[in-house]
Design an enzyme around this catalytic site. Structure first.
Site, PDB file in Angstrom:
ATOM      1  N   HIS B 171      36.875  34.086  43.729  1.00  0.00           N
ATOM      2  CA  HIS B 171      38.269  33.793  43.124  1.00  0.00           C
ATOM      3  C   HIS B 171      38.714  32.370  44.067  1.00  0.00           C
ATOM      4  O   HIS B 171      38.629  32.398  45.356  1.00  0.00           O
ATOM      5  CB  HIS B 171      39.501  34.576  43.251  1.00  0.00           C
ATOM      6  CG  HIS B 171      40.651  33.504  42.467  1.00  0.00           C
ATOM      7  ND1 HIS B 171      40.374  33.577  41.299  1.00  0.00           N
ATOM      8  CD2 HIS B 171      41.326  33.813  43.389  1.00  0.00           C
ATOM      9  CE1 HIS B 171      41.822  33.721  40.708  1.00  0.00           C
ATOM     10  NE2 HIS B 171      42.608  32.880  42.141  1.00  0.00           N
ATOM     11  N   LEU B 206      43.897  41.270  36.475  1.00  0.00           N
ATOM     12  CA  LEU B 206      42.753  39.645  36.304  1.00  0.00           C
ATOM     13  C   LEU B 206      43.451  39.270  37.977  1.00  0.00           C
ATOM     14  O   LEU B 206      44.682  39.464  38.247  1.00  0.00           O
ATOM     15  CB  LEU B 206      43.569  38.573  35.899  1.00  0.00           C
ATOM     16  CG  LEU B 206      43.769  37.411  35.833  1.00  0.00           C
ATOM     17  CD1 LEU B 206      41.916  37.359  35.681  1.00  0.00           C
ATOM     18  CD2 LEU B 206      44.403  36.360  35.056  1.00  0.00           C
ATOM     19  N   ASP B 207      42.102  39.058  39.063  1.00  0.00           N
ATOM     20  CA  ASP B 207      42.170  39.209  40.086  1.00  0.00           C
ATOM     21  C   ASP B 207      42.772  39.675  40.576  1.00  0.00           C
ATOM     22  O   ASP B 207      43.443  39.537  42.349  1.00  0.00           O
ATOM     23  CB  ASP B 207      43.049  37.766  40.351  1.00  0.00           C
ATOM     24  CG  ASP B 207      42.946  36.564  39.375  1.00  0.00           C
ATOM     25  OD1 ASP B 207      40.977  36.662  39.055  1.00  0.00           O
ATOM     26  OD2 ASP B 207      43.480  35.519  39.174  1.00  0.00           O
ATOM     27  N   GLU B 208      42.879  41.381  40.173  1.00  0.00           N
ATOM     28  CA  GLU B 208      43.337  42.230  41.113  1.00  0.00           C
ATOM     29  C   GLU B 208      42.370  43.562  41.843  1.00  0.00           C
ATOM     30  O   GLU B 208      42.829  44.191  42.245  1.00  0.00           O
ATOM     31  CB  GLU B 208      45.279  43.197  40.521  1.00  0.00           C
ATOM     32  CG  GLU B 208      46.171  42.140  40.002  1.00  0.00           C
ATOM     33  CD  GLU B 208      47.179  41.365  40.766  1.00  0.00           C
ATOM     34  OE1 GLU B 208      46.805  42.922  42.477  1.00  0.00           O
ATOM     35  OE2 GLU B 208      46.933  40.848  41.009  1.00  0.00           O
TER      36      GLU B 208
END
Lengths: 263, 263, 263, 263
Positions: B171, B206-208
């Site tokens: 990311h 998401l992105d976690e």
């Protein structure tokens, strides 16, 4: 424009020590910081610049600075300790006029350095009353900046407005990650591999003011939340020190909620 | 427990190369990674460990790994290029079975390294159809991990579930700052002084997912958003490389949405 | 061996907080640090370990430490200031028994913190006489470590021998670059892009003792030698603080002129 | 002087993109780098500058650069791989005309990218003969720079003189520590806590040319010498890439065996 400015300064028989420019190509704005030596009276320079520069140009001519600050603290000693040591040995670049604490914890260390300490409890006071008491004390010192050295109270918009771009805060996270309270707890829960600290000017949006300096250190799974707090204190101290140095040497311009720092 | 485990291994006449423990004192859970040499058949060790350890203990005995991966890309070459070079010189720690792109941009570079490239456009397909096409290709390769090397499509929960903790993503921000799209634009607008990159396992948030590696580089006011993108690519490449090395050397355990990395 | 040690500890009904091993595969030597809690009397553990371990094993069983230090300084305040602040707030991990200076510059700051300061000039004394005077003062305090916090005198082999592996020094360069005097001048002349600091144990080879911690900061062409000195002070302070923490928490083993640090 | 230069440029109806100065106050020398856009013919600017500047001023007016390089390698792939990938995707800032290797190891990867590879063995040749063979090949390409991407032969003064300040080398240590051969072995023996890499221009003093970029990574006691080599390769690649970017964007001036880098 560079040519015009340089010509003005050249005609004043002073030496340019350093000159740094930056052009914001998005807004088409030009920023320049010029450090000069051997200038007894800056007034003629300022007047000349006003003549040659566009009307909406912002001109700051600062004689050799003699900056005064007030430091606000709560209970944690690490940032204040570093500031007091530098202040005592005259390498802070500013003079600590007094320290204000909403707890008495740090009174003793201030007294040891002959720095006035004012205890103003926030308890049994409305925010309005508390801030009025702060302002009353601050008014006695002609402070150029307020430094929030781990001051754990959120200031009201009314208070902040009185000191626009004159309040420097150290936030214990790598903003904009972990805005608000308990950032180390948040960092621990998220399992990050780096933790950070951010020094910034205070505006009315919580933790959203112009960033001056940021730094990180690596952590790993073995760090508990208290371990992160302890590690974080080291960079909080370092980041605040670096930010204050930039501010007190007048290297920091603010534009559109961002800082331009001429190092 | 350490004593018991060590005794089991000692009785098997193998050499312990390294042994690393971690105790989560909050949950009172014990984690250990033991690297051994000279073991032809790990089965007896596994059986013995099952006997001595509590019933709910999770035991993974991995023979010398021969890891296979599938890499998903869009148009940006920097992470893929680095992976292909390491793969070609056999220092990646895994074998790139194929690359799948939703654009054809990176087909040529794969072909140059004799790595199969599959072009699967997302256009004129529903997300369901697109992912079905991905899964069909992936099924042909017995991949241990999917690596999202700047793959710019968000995967559905259904897809992610098929590859639990087997998808590694890079990311382009220092998570949890700047979740979602255009993190460099967000970073530019916010005026940060550091930008970062995060490699993490993909989960349905998401992105976690669990963070594997993070890194930052300093930026300043003179960085435009495109400058930040360019600088960011360097650390994206470095962070993904580091994360993959940890994963492929089986140093990464996952617990409660966090990673424990025994370096 | 891990099994045996762990068994010994397990039978003593204490809790293992952390356990870290390291195997020097070149010399085939095994190192382990075990931190335990809930142990009133460490003697039985020590006795048991002696029985099960090889005769040449080195065993150190340290009860909860109460470390005492003496700090030696010359004129520069930055390292001492940091140590005094931590000492005052009881986060140093050791107690500063006294400070000895070969100049009087730092007497005042010690007095402010109620720390005894002894002024021992090196002038009009032979090195032997000077060191005899140091030893006489040190003898009054049962110090576990001497900390050279920018102490600018080179100590004789005879002196160093009295305090084997008990003297920690901060050297103002990234050793082994720029050994000896004026490292920042050397760094400036060489045009380096990074400057560093090194904390190390003092041995009889100048600047050649086991390294405990090192750190660097970036510099560029615009840094004069004095600028490098100023920037260097920040990391000298940080590196010494980090090294002292590792030493005082007893995480540092010494082997073959190198340190093994169990963080 | 700034005023004069700026005036010259202003009269040519071009836009100044960036302007960076540096004053060497020790030697009282002034350096400036000005990046301009919209200039079809730089000749008038150069002529005007010659008129207004002192006779001994050094003026370089470079039209949009089209830099050509020759890369020299031995067996290690990591720096070359990175350069080839960037070259292939046209983000290197220069064009790799050919690669010369004193081993054939890296021929294949060059061929895959359609980059000519010349194998010139150093075996059974005197240094003079070997370098004559190198020069013969290089002469076919009008290279602006030679890049030593882990080229493990020391070049003679006669060779270096032919390419003054046009040879960039990556040295596998944090110079000036560990000059010469086997720096990682030296670093391992010394027990350092950081290892580094240095990109520099090659002069006739081994590893003593002007430094362009340096970087470090932390290591600890558990790193064997081979582990350090592996870790070091990552920063060697990164440091060389960064140095080449600065050089190819013509941000690097050389003065008194040091670099001035206008970032």
């Amino acid at each position: 424009m560079v040519a015009d400015i340089a010509t003005v300064i050249a005609t004043q028989q002073v030496n340019i020590i350093s000159m740094r420019e930056y052009v914001d190509t998005v807004d088409n704005r030009f920023f320049v910081r010029i450090e000069i030596a051997g200038c007894d009276d800056p007034l003629p320079i300022e007047q000349q610049l006003k003549i040659i520069l566009p009307e909406d140009a912002e001109i700051n001519v600062n004689p050799s600075p003699n900056i005064k600050i007030v430091v606000l603290v709560t209970k944690e000693y690490h940032c204040l300790g570093d500031i007091l040591i530098r202040n005592h040995f005259k390498t802070l670049g500013a003079s600590v006029e007094c320290v204000i604490g909403n707890h008495q914890t740090l009174q003793d260390v201030c007294t040891r350095f002959d720095v006035p300490f004012h205890f103003i409890s926030h308890e049994e006071k409305t925010k309005e009353q508390f801030e009025a008491a702060l302002i009353e004390v601050i008014a006695n010192y002609q402070a150029d900046y307020l430094v929030l050295a781990k001051f754990m109270r959120i200031l009201s918009p009314a208070f902040v407005e009185k000191f626009t771009y004159s309040i420097v805060n150290i936030h214990h996270s790598f903003l904009p990650a972990f805005v608000g309270a308990n950032p180390y707890r948040q960092a621990y829960e998220r399992g990050v591999k780096l933790i950070g600290a951010t020094a910034h000017f205070v505006t009315n949006d919580l933790d959203e003011g112009p960033i001056i300096a940021q730094q990180i250190i690596p952590v790993n799974h073995s760090f508990s939340a208290p371990d992160m707090v302890r590690a974080g204190k080291e960079i909080e101290t370092a980041v605040l020190a670096k930010a204050l140095q930039s501010v007190f040497e007048e290297r920091v311009l603010i534009y559109k909620n961002k800082t331009i720092i001429f190092e």
